[in-house]
Design a protein around this motif. Structure first.
Motif, mmCIF file in Angstrom:
data_model
loop_
_atom_site.group_PDB
_atom_site.id
_atom_site.type_symbol
_atom_site.label_atom_id
_atom_site.label_comp_id
_atom_site.label_asym_id
_atom_site.label_seq_id
_atom_site.Cartn_x
_atom_site.Cartn_y
_atom_site.Cartn_z
ATOM 1 N N THR A 93 0.837 -1.203 0.000
ATOM 2 C CA THR A 93 0.000 0.000 0.000
ATOM 3 C C THR A 93 0.869 1.249 0.000
ATOM 4 O O THR A 93 2.055 1.220 0.350
ATOM 5 C CB THR A 93 -0.911 0.004 1.234
ATOM 6 O OG1 THR A 93 -0.101 0.001 2.417
ATOM 7 C CG2 THR A 93 -1.810 -1.206 1.246
ATOM 8 N N GLU A 153 -3.610 3.980 -1.819
ATOM 9 C CA GLU A 153 -3.477 3.254 -3.078
ATOM 10 C C GLU A 153 -3.061 1.812 -2.795
ATOM 11 O O GLU A 153 -2.061 1.572 -2.111
ATOM 12 C CB GLU A 153 -2.438 3.926 -3.985
ATOM 13 C CG GLU A 153 -2.822 5.335 -4.428
ATOM 14 C CD GLU A 153 -1.796 5.938 -5.354
ATOM 15 O OE1 GLU A 153 -0.732 5.285 -5.555
ATOM 16 O OE2 GLU A 153 -2.023 7.035 -5.881
ATOM 17 N N GLU A 176 -7.925 3.308 -5.397
ATOM 18 C CA GLU A 176 -7.576 4.578 -4.758
ATOM 19 C C GLU A 176 -8.769 5.042 -3.928
ATOM 20 O O GLU A 176 -9.869 5.259 -4.467
ATOM 21 C CB GLU A 176 -7.211 5.644 -5.786
ATOM 22 C CG GLU A 176 -5.971 5.301 -6.607
ATOM 23 C CD GLU A 176 -5.596 6.421 -7.559
ATOM 24 O OE1 GLU A 176 -6.322 7.434 -7.588
ATOM 25 O OE2 GLU A 176 -4.573 6.280 -8.262
ATOM 26 N N GLU A 197 -6.731 -7.835 -11.954
ATOM 27 C CA GLU A 197 -6.283 -6.983 -10.860
ATOM 28 C C GLU A 197 -6.691 -5.546 -11.144
ATOM 29 O O GLU A 197 -7.015 -5.182 -12.276
ATOM 30 C CB GLU A 197 -4.769 -7.081 -10.662
ATOM 31 C CG GLU A 197 -3.953 -6.583 -11.851
ATOM 32 C CD GLU A 197 -2.468 -6.690 -11.604
ATOM 33 O OE1 GLU A 197 -1.768 -5.689 -11.881
ATOM 34 O OE2 GLU A 197 -2.010 -7.742 -11.139
ATOM 35 N N ALA A 198 -6.681 -4.743 -10.090
ATOM 36 C CA ALA A 198 -7.088 -3.336 -10.223
ATOM 37 C C ALA A 198 -6.339 -2.508 -9.193
ATOM 38 O O ALA A 198 -6.008 -2.992 -8.097
ATOM 39 C CB ALA A 198 -8.596 -3.176 -10.038
ATOM 40 N N ARG A 199 -6.079 -1.265 -9.579
ATOM 41 C CA ARG A 199 -5.451 -0.313 -8.668
ATOM 42 C C ARG A 199 -6.551 0.476 -7.987
ATOM 43 O O ARG A 199 -7.302 1.212 -8.634
ATOM 44 C CB ARG A 199 -4.526 0.630 -9.432
ATOM 45 C CG ARG A 199 -3.697 1.562 -8.555
ATOM 46 C CD ARG A 199 -2.662 0.811 -7.782
ATOM 47 N NE ARG A 199 -1.771 1.691 -7.023
ATOM 48 C CZ ARG A 199 -0.863 1.271 -6.178
ATOM 49 N NH1 ARG A 199 -0.713 -0.033 -5.972
ATOM 50 N NH2 ARG A 199 -0.090 2.114 -5.531
ATOM 51 N N THR A 233 -3.133 -2.343 -4.717
ATOM 52 C CA THR A 233 -3.378 -3.178 -5.891
ATOM 53 C C THR A 233 -3.931 -4.510 -5.417
ATOM 54 O O THR A 233 -3.271 -5.230 -4.648
ATOM 55 C CB THR A 233 -2.087 -3.397 -6.690
ATOM 56 O OG1 THR A 233 -1.574 -2.133 -7.112
ATOM 57 C CG2 THR A 233 -2.357 -4.257 -7.909
#
Length: 341
Positions: free
Chosen positions: A152, A173, A220, A216-218, A175
């Motif tokens: 993170t 942030e 925020e 997968e995704a980031r 992932t």
């Protein structure tokens, strides 16, 4: 004889172990209600055991909840304004009354109890709120599971307003990846902030998007503290009742607020003293003969002012005689107009 003694000793050991129960067993937190059903406006007595000694707990009436699945809607499903706090005794027990109110969402309902400080612990007890709407819970999504894939990070910096007490804010942030067999659409995360040894305060935040199986995704998510907050904090991310990540956050002290109050404590008393002296000088009675204020002394000796003395008259010139009267006799020798020439 030896076989008989050995058999007796073995029976005694088995009896002791059977009475002691499993070694190292820890009692789980439990919650019980004095009544399983109550109407809005009534009260129920909540009692619990198996909690940590001297722990601070909160009790809430929550909707969209079951004992097996917990509070599916998060903290937004609870009557937060009508909750109660209680502290356990030295044995981890408590007992307190709780007002029965209608939660903001339909039932099934529970009385949800969880820790405020220290290690996280929670327990529920089923409650039927008479007269409140009851709707079936949404189907539990299965197959989609999120897991943390990278460390993170907190993005953002403190500005001038934060130095003067504005709420510190950052962006968390992470992932994550979907390790399940079905897509996860618009997942609801819980972001918690904890100060020192206190338990995190969770806030539900929805991330818009779909994470397909194996993808997968980031993510925020915004994080904000209270105004004037400072010290060591820990930011946590939870999904599906599981903590995915934790990140430390050191918040500096808002020295601008300290400077402001220091200036106030210096300037305000000086202004009041000046105003008070002016008022006293204005109201002070004047002494007779001293109506006018004497001139301020400057410390310099006054110079003597000398007036020029009259110049001595010349012997042949009298003060009342001019050049045109030089040939005339003086006034003392003029003839009297009444005498004859």
């Amino acid at each position: 004889m030896r076989r008989t003694c050995a058999g007796a000793v073995l029976l005694v050991l088995l009896a002791v172990l059977a009475g002691a129960g499993p070694v190292g067993a820890v009692e789980r937190p439990r919650v019980e209600l004095s009544a399983a059903q109550a109407g809005a406006g009534g009260v129920v007595t909540v009692s619990g055991s198996g909690w940590r000694a001297r722990a601070l707990l909160t009790m809430l009436v929550c909707g969209q909840a079951e004992l097996e699945r917990g509070v599916t809607g998060g903290s937004n499903s609870c009557a937060n304004a009508d909750g109660r706090a209680v502290t356990t005794d030295a044995e981890g027990r408590f007992r307190r009354t709780l007002p029965v109110v209608e939660p903001p969402v339909p039932c099934p309902c529970v009385v949800h109890v969880e820790t405020v400080t220290g290690a996280d612990a929670e327990a529920d007890a089923a409650l039927q709120v008479a007269g409140h709407t009851v709707e079936p819970l949404p189907a539990e999504r299965s197959g989609g599971r999120l897991s943390l894939l990278a460390d993170t990070r907190l993005r953002g910096e403190s500005g001038l307003l934060t130095w003067f007490g504005s709420p510190p804010a950052r962006t968390l942030e992470v992932t994550v990846g979907n390790v399940g067999t079905s897509p996860v659409k618009n997942p609801v995360f819980q972001v918690g902030t904890a100060h020192g040894v206190f338990a995190p305060q969770w806030q539900d935040q929805r991330w818009r998007g779909t994470i397909r199986p194996g993808g997968e995704a980031r993510i925020e998510l915004p994080v904000e503290l209270a105004a004037g907050a400072h010290g060591d904090y820990t930011v946590s991310l939870k999904y599906g009742g599981k903590v995915l990540a934790e990140h430390p956050w050191g918040v500096g002290r808002p020295w601008g607020v300290t400077l402001f109050w220091a200036l106030v404590l210096l300037v305000v008393p000086a202004a009041l003293l000046r105003a008070g002296l002016a008022l006293v000088d204005h109201l002070r009675p004047r002494r007779p003969g001293h109506a006018a204020r004497p001139a301020r002394r400057t410390g310099l000796r006054p110079s003597r002012v000398t007036t020029p003395s009259a110049a001595p008259a010349l012997p042949w010139v009298t003060p009342d005689a001019g050049p045109e009267d030089a040939g005339r006799p003086s006034a003392s020798y003029r003839k009297d107009p009444t005498t004859k020439a």
